[in-house]
Design a protein around this motif. Structure first.
Motif, PDB file in Angstrom:
ATOM      1  N   SER A 139      36.146  77.258  59.403  1.00 13.81           N
ATOM      2  CA  SER A 139      34.939  77.679  60.132  1.00 13.81           C
ATOM      3  C   SER A 139      33.700  76.877  59.773  1.00 13.81           C
ATOM      4  CB  SER A 139      34.667  79.158  59.839  1.00 13.81           C
ATOM      5  OG  SER A 139      34.503  79.382  58.442  1.00 13.81           O
ATOM      6  N   ASP A 140      33.728  76.141  58.660  1.00 17.17           N
ATOM      7  CA  ASP A 140      32.557  75.375  58.246  1.00 17.17           C
ATOM      8  C   ASP A 140      32.591  73.998  58.902  1.00 17.17           C
ATOM      9  OD1 ASP A 140      30.324  75.213  55.949  1.00 17.17           O
ATOM     10  OD2 ASP A 140      31.371  73.289  56.073  1.00 17.17           O
ATOM     11  N   SER A 141      31.466  73.592  59.460  1.00 18.06           N
ATOM     12  CA  SER A 141      31.426  72.348  60.235  1.00 18.06           C
ATOM     13  C   SER A 141      31.814  71.133  59.399  1.00 18.06           C
ATOM     14  CB  SER A 141      30.022  72.137  60.820  1.00 18.06           C
ATOM     15  OG  SER A 141      29.043  72.066  59.788  1.00 18.06           O
ATOM     16  N   LYS A 142      31.565  71.156  58.104  1.00 15.63           N
ATOM     17  CA  LYS A 142      31.917  70.038  57.228  1.00 15.63           C
ATOM     18  C   LYS A 142      33.250  70.267  56.532  1.00 15.63           C
ATOM     19  CE  LYS A 142      30.199  67.310  53.317  1.00 15.63           C
ATOM     20  NZ  LYS A 142      29.084  67.132  52.338  1.00 15.63           N
ATOM     21  N   LEU A 143      33.395  71.440  55.903  1.00  9.85           N
ATOM     22  CA  LEU A 143      34.583  71.687  55.087  1.00  9.85           C
ATOM     23  C   LEU A 143      35.858  71.861  55.917  1.00  9.85           C
ATOM     24  CD1 LEU A 143      33.216  74.089  52.314  1.00  9.85           C
ATOM     25  CD2 LEU A 143      33.731  71.642  52.143  1.00  9.85           C
ATOM     26  N   LYS A 144      35.729  72.136  57.214  1.00 13.42           N
ATOM     27  CA  LYS A 144      36.945  72.288  58.022  1.00 13.42           C
ATOM     28  C   LYS A 144      37.719  70.977  58.148  1.00 13.42           C
ATOM     29  CE  LYS A 144      34.930  71.526  62.640  1.00 13.42           C
ATOM     30  NZ  LYS A 144      34.674  72.180  63.956  1.00 13.42           N
ATOM     31  N   LYS A 145      37.085  69.874  57.747  1.00 12.45           N
ATOM     32  CA  LYS A 145      37.774  68.583  57.754  1.00 12.45           C
ATOM     33  C   LYS A 145      38.611  68.383  56.493  1.00 12.45           C
ATOM     34  CE  LYS A 145      34.107  66.533  60.539  1.00 12.45           C
ATOM     35  NZ  LYS A 145      33.023  65.509  60.586  1.00 12.45           N
TER      36      LYS A 145
END
Length: 545
Positions: free
Chosen positions: A309-315
C-alpha cells in the motif's frame, strides 16, 4: 456458540503497536478446514506424487494458479502469468569414457582406474570434457578467513586443478559445516581464484564407499537447473562454468601422488587436524577425459503477488516460499507406489495458500508487497528456488526477506516454534514479536546438528544475501509427558520420504491454523517496517556474500 468462542479466542491474542487489533481479528478467520482441503487435493493419488517435470506436478501447479486467481493475487511470473519456466537437467557420467593420467615429477605417467582411484562428477553443461593442467594442493579447500580457514592464501591456482583433502572444521555450527560440505561450495572457492578443476579426497572414506559413489554418478547422476541456453544455474553437486572437472581421488591415489612429491600424507593430515596451513604447489600434472549424458525436463515455479500500500515500499518484496514438488512414484510397498508427500510438502503449500488468502482479504494491505512463491524441484536439490534467485521475476535488490515453509510436521498442538536461521539476522526479533502475539514460545533449533537452515529453499536466498528463515516446531510443551521430539523422530523414521506420507489421522489441523497465524504475522511485521531486515554484523552468512 461459534461467535462466543471466537470472541474468547480473540481475547487470548496480544495486540501491540506493530500489530493492530484489526490484524489479530483477521488472522482468526484462518481456517484449518481450508488447509486440510488443499492438502487433500495436493496429496491425492491422481497427482502421482507431484514429481518435478511430470504431469502430476503440472496438475499441482495449475491448482495453485487457480487458487491465486480465486483469491485475487496478481500474476508475478513470466510473460504476465503466474508461472516461471524452470529448466531441469539430470547428468550422468559415461564411465567407459572416463580416463585420468598423472604426470609425476619424475616424468613417469601413471594411468588411474575409475571407481578405484578416481571418480568424476558428471558435467552439468558439457557432454565431452578434456583437460590437462598442473596441480596445486589447497589443504581443506576453504576460502573462509572469517573462521580462520584461508587455504588459497599465497598459492596461485589460476588455470590449474586443485587437490583438496576434505576436513570440515569441528568448532563451527552445523549450518556452517553443511554449507562448507556441499561440493559446489568447494568448487565456488576454487573458481573464484581461477582454478579449472577440483579433486577432493576424503581421508575417512572406505574403498567400498568410494566405488559406490562412482556407481551413483553413472546410474543416478546429478541434478541441476540450467538456463535456457544450457548453462548451470543451481546445483549442490556441480558448479560448471570455469570448473571443467570436479570429482574425487581415493586415499590410495592421493598417497601415490604425494609420495611422488616427497610428501607424507599421514603427516599432512595431522597438520591439517591441528589447523596448520598446508597449501602448496605440486610438481605433478594431470590430464583426462570424460563424457556425460543429459536428460532435460521442464517444470514451473508458481508466483502470485499481493501489492503493498505504500507508494515507495510496495516496490520491495517479502517472499513466502514453499516447495510444491515431491518424489513421484517408485517400487510398490504393500501395494502402494505413490509418494503422496502430504506432510512433505503439501501441508507447507497449504499453509502458504491460507496466508495468501488472509492477505488478499485485508482491507488495508501492508506497506511492502508480498510474493507467494511455490517452487519446483526442491527434492532434486533446491533447484527451483535456485533458479528463482538467479532469475527473479522482481528486482533481486528489492527482495528484503524470505520466509520458507517446508514440512511443518503438524503432529501435535503447536505451542513452541524454532525459527531456523533467524538468529543470523534482525529477523529473530520479528519472530519473537509475532510469536508473542499468538502466545507461542520461541526456542533455539532443537536439532542443531541437522543443519536444517541450509537444507531447504531458504538457503538459496541466503546465498545471494537475502535474510531468510524457516519456522519449524519447537519441542517445548506445556505437558512434559508428551515427548514431541520422540514423536517427530518416530514419525520421520516411519514416514519421511516414504509412500506412507499421505493424508491420514496423523495431522493435528488446529496446529496448522496456529502455524499460519505466526508465519503471517512475521511477514506482516517485515512488510510494515520501513527498515529492511539486516544480517547480524560479522555473521558468517553476511560475510560470505
Amino acid at each position: 456458540m461459534i461467535k462466543k468462542f471466537l470472541g474468547l479466542f480473540l481475547v487470548s491474542l496480544t495486540a501491540s503497536a506493530q500489530i493492530p487489533q484489526s490484524i489479530l481479528t483477521e488472522i482468526n478467520t484462518i481456517d484449518s478446514n481450508r488447509i486440510k482441503a488443499h492438502v487433500a487435493y495436493l496429496a491425492d493419488d491422481k497427482l502421482l506424487g507431484r514429481k518435478a517435470g511430470a504431469p502430476g506436478y503440472k496438475m499441482a501447479a495449475d491448482y495453485i494458479v487457480e487458487q491465486y486467481k480465486k483469491m485475487g493475487l496478481q500474476p508475478a511470473g513470466e510473460k504476465g502469468g503466474y508461472l516461471q519456466e524452470v529448466y531441469l537437467r539430470n547428468s550422468k557420467i559415461k564411465p567407459e569414457t572416463a580416463s585420468l593420467k598423472l604426470i609425476l615429477p619424475s616424468g613417469e605417467q601413471k594411468s588411474l582406474t575409475w571407481g578405484v582411484d578416481f571418480v568424476f562428477t558428471p558435467h552439468p553443461e558439457k557432454t565431452t570434457v578434456d583437460f590437462n593442467a598442473p596441480l596445486v594442493f589447497v589443504g581443506a579447500g576453504f576460502d573462509t578467513p572469517q573462521i580462520n580457514f584461508d587455504d588459497y592464501r599465497n598459492v596461485n591456482v589460476k588455470g590449474k586443478i586443485v587437490v583438496v583433502l576434505r576436513k570440515i572444521p569441528e568448532n563451527v555450527p552445523a549450518n556452517v559445516k553443511l554449507h562448507l560440505g556441499y561440493p559446489a561450495t568447494a568448487q565456488t572457492f576454487a573458481a573464484k581464484h581461477g582454478a579449472i578443476g577440483v579433486l577432493v579426497c576424503n581421508y575417512t572414506t572406505s574403498p567400498i564407499l568410494f566405488r559406490s559413489s562412482a556407481t551413483n554418478y553413472s546410474l543416478n547422476g546429478i541434478n541441476a537447473s540450467v538456463s535456457k541456453s544450457g548453462e548451470r544455474v543451481s546445483s549442490a553437486a556441480a558448479l560448471g562454468g570455469k570448473i571443467q572437472v570436479a570429482g574425487g581421488l581415493s586415499v590410495q591415489a592421493l598417497q601415490q601422488l604425494m609420495q611422488a612429491e616427497g610428501i607424507a600424507l599421514d603427516a599432512l593430515w595431522l597438520k591439517l587436524e591441528r589447523g596448520e596451513y598446508v597449501s602448496q604447489p605440486l610438481k605433478s600434472k594431470i590430464s583426462g577425459h570424460y563424457e556425460s549424458t543429459f536428460t532435460n525436463m521442464l517444470s514451473y515455479n508458481v508466483i502470485g503477488k499481493i501489492e503493498g500500500s505504500d507508494s515507495k515500499l510496495k516496490k520491495e518484496y517479502v517472499i513466502h516460499s514453499a516447495h510444491l514438488d515431491h518424489l513421484g512414484t517408485g517400487k510398490p510397498v504393500n501395494g502402494d507406489s505413490i509418494y503422496n508427500g502430504a506432510h512433505d510438502n503439501a501441508s507447507g503449500v497449504a499453509c502458504a495458500l491460507e496466508m495468501a488468502r488472509t492477505y488478499a482479504n485485508l482491507k488495508e494491505k501492508p506497506k511492502r508487497s508480498l510474493l507467494f512463491l511455490m517452487v519446483t524441484a526442491e527434492e532434486m536439490g533446491l533447484l527451483g528456488s535456485g533458479y528463482f534467485t538467479a532469475f527473479p521475476t522482481v528486482p533481486k535488490r528489492q527482495i528484503v526477506a524470505d520466509i520458507n515453509t517446508d514440512m511443518p510436521t503438524l503432529l501435535a498442538p503447536l505451542e513452541s516454534i524454532a525459527s531456523l536461521g533467524a538468529e543470523h539476522s534482525s529477523l529473530l526479533k520479528v519472530v519473537e514479536e509475532a510469536a508473542k502475539a499468538v502466545n507461542l514460545q520461541v526456542e533455539p533449533d532443537p536439532d542443531p546438528s541437522e543443519g536444517r537452515f541450509v537444507r531447504s529453499d531458504q538457503y538459496n536466498f541466503v546465498k545471494v544475501g537475502i535474510p531468510a528463515l524457516h519456522i519449524k516446531y519447537g519441542y517445548a510443551k506445556a505437558n512434559p509427558a508428551l515427548n514431541l521430539a520422540e514423536k517427530v523422530k518416530s514419525w520421520r523414521d516411519a514416514n519421511y520420504h516414504k509412500v506412507s506420507d499421505n493424508l491420514n489421522d496423523s495431522f493435528v489441523w488446529s496446529a496448522g491454523r496456529k502455524y499460519v497465524q505466526v508465519n503471517f504475522l512475521i511477514s506482516y511485521l517485515i512488510a510494515q517496517n520501513p527498515v529492511r531486515p539486516s544480517w547480524n554484523k560479522g555473521d558468517f552468512f553476511e560475510v560470505t556474500q
